[in-house]
Design a protein around this motif. Sequence first.
Motif, mmCIF file in Angstrom:
data_model
loop_
_atom_site.group_PDB
_atom_site.id
_atom_site.type_symbol
_atom_site.label_atom_id
_atom_site.label_comp_id
_atom_site.label_asym_id
_atom_site.label_seq_id
_atom_site.Cartn_x
_atom_site.Cartn_y
_atom_site.Cartn_z
ATOM 1 N N PRO A 30 94.523 42.589 74.805
ATOM 2 C CA PRO A 30 95.593 42.426 75.801
ATOM 3 C C PRO A 30 95.714 43.656 76.711
ATOM 4 O O PRO A 30 95.604 44.794 76.251
ATOM 5 C CB PRO A 30 96.856 42.260 74.955
ATOM 6 C CG PRO A 30 96.370 41.866 73.598
ATOM 7 C CD PRO A 30 95.016 42.486 73.433
ATOM 8 N N GLU A 31 95.961 43.404 77.979
ATOM 9 C CA GLU A 31 96.086 44.482 78.973
ATOM 10 C C GLU A 31 97.168 45.507 78.594
ATOM 11 O O GLU A 31 96.944 46.715 78.720
ATOM 12 C CB GLU A 31 96.358 43.885 80.359
ATOM 13 C CG GLU A 31 96.324 44.904 81.473
ATOM 14 C CD GLU A 31 94.959 45.579 81.651
ATOM 15 O OE1 GLU A 31 94.945 46.760 82.027
ATOM 16 O OE2 GLU A 31 93.924 44.932 81.425
ATOM 17 N N PRO A 32 98.359 45.069 78.110
ATOM 18 C CA PRO A 32 99.373 46.061 77.733
ATOM 19 C C PRO A 32 98.890 47.017 76.618
ATOM 20 O O PRO A 32 99.224 48.200 76.633
ATOM 21 C CB PRO A 32 100.554 45.224 77.245
ATOM 22 C CG PRO A 32 100.376 43.901 77.912
ATOM 23 C CD PRO A 32 98.881 43.705 78.020
ATOM 24 N N LEU A 33 98.095 46.489 75.693
ATOM 25 C CA LEU A 33 97.552 47.337 74.629
ATOM 26 C C LEU A 33 96.570 48.351 75.211
ATOM 27 O O LEU A 33 96.608 49.535 74.857
ATOM 28 C CB LEU A 33 96.875 46.498 73.545
ATOM 29 C CG LEU A 33 96.123 47.276 72.458
ATOM 30 C CD1 LEU A 33 97.036 48.268 71.751
ATOM 31 C CD2 LEU A 33 95.484 46.333 71.466
ATOM 32 N N LEU A 34 95.713 47.916 76.113
ATOM 33 C CA LEU A 34 94.760 48.838 76.728
ATOM 34 C C LEU A 34 95.473 49.928 77.524
ATOM 35 O O LEU A 34 95.058 51.095 77.511
ATOM 36 C CB LEU A 34 93.785 48.084 77.630
ATOM 37 C CG LEU A 34 92.687 47.302 76.908
ATOM 38 C CD1 LEU A 34 91.866 46.502 77.904
ATOM 39 C CD2 LEU A 34 91.805 48.226 76.100
ATOM 40 N N LYS A 35 96.571 49.589 78.191
ATOM 41 C CA LYS A 35 97.338 50.594 78.935
ATOM 42 C C LYS A 35 97.944 51.627 77.986
ATOM 43 O O LYS A 35 97.924 52.819 78.265
ATOM 44 C CB LYS A 35 98.427 49.932 79.765
ATOM 45 C CG LYS A 35 97.904 49.283 81.010
ATOM 46 C CD LYS A 35 99.036 48.767 81.857
ATOM 47 C CE LYS A 35 98.477 48.199 83.151
ATOM 48 N NZ LYS A 35 99.524 47.812 84.079
ATOM 49 N N GLN A 36 98.491 51.163 76.879
ATOM 50 C CA GLN A 36 99.091 52.067 75.894
ATOM 51 C C GLN A 36 98.009 52.905 75.206
ATOM 52 O O GLN A 36 98.228 54.084 74.928
ATOM 53 C CB GLN A 36 99.861 51.266 74.847
ATOM 54 C CG GLN A 36 100.517 52.139 73.805
ATOM 55 C CD GLN A 36 101.209 51.322 72.719
ATOM 56 O OE1 GLN A 36 101.104 50.098 72.664
ATOM 57 N NE2 GLN A 36 101.907 52.001 71.843
ATOM 58 N N PHE A 37 96.858 52.313 74.960
ATOM 59 C CA PHE A 37 95.758 52.977 74.262
ATOM 60 C C PHE A 37 95.165 54.100 75.106
ATOM 61 O O PHE A 37 94.778 55.140 74.597
ATOM 62 C CB PHE A 37 94.670 51.938 73.931
ATOM 63 C CG PHE A 37 93.621 52.415 72.983
ATOM 64 C CD1 PHE A 37 93.852 52.425 71.615
ATOM 65 C CD2 PHE A 37 92.387 52.846 73.443
ATOM 66 C CE1 PHE A 37 92.878 52.853 70.724
ATOM 67 C CE2 PHE A 37 91.402 53.276 72.569
ATOM 68 C CZ PHE A 37 91.654 53.282 71.211
ATOM 69 N N GLY A 38 95.090 53.885 76.421
ATOM 70 C CA GLY A 38 94.468 54.862 77.310
ATOM 71 C C GLY A 38 92.991 54.545 77.493
ATOM 72 O O GLY A 38 92.476 53.566 76.960
#
Length: 87
Positions: A30-38
């Motif tokens: 998911p895009e939100p996870l990738l944003k949080q992950f960096g």
Amino acid sequence: MKRLIEIFRSPRREGMYLYVDKQQGFVDVPEPLLKQFGEPHSAMTLLLTPERKLARADASAVLESIEANGFYLQMPPTVGEGDDEPG
């Protein structure tokens, strides 16, 4: 079941790793996870089987999560996790 996976480390949070199928990459993450992950930094690629020993994850659980969700997220250890000190 065996699968070629790639493990990525997070530049934002020490001890956070994202496991994905090498061929699928981040398609199902998911895009939100990738944003949080960096920005993911590749840590290693390996052939994972249910019997393989991993440092902080159960190989069967990793494989099941990748099969069902397209990824497995390993969170950093919590405070006190792995301590040999008596509580």
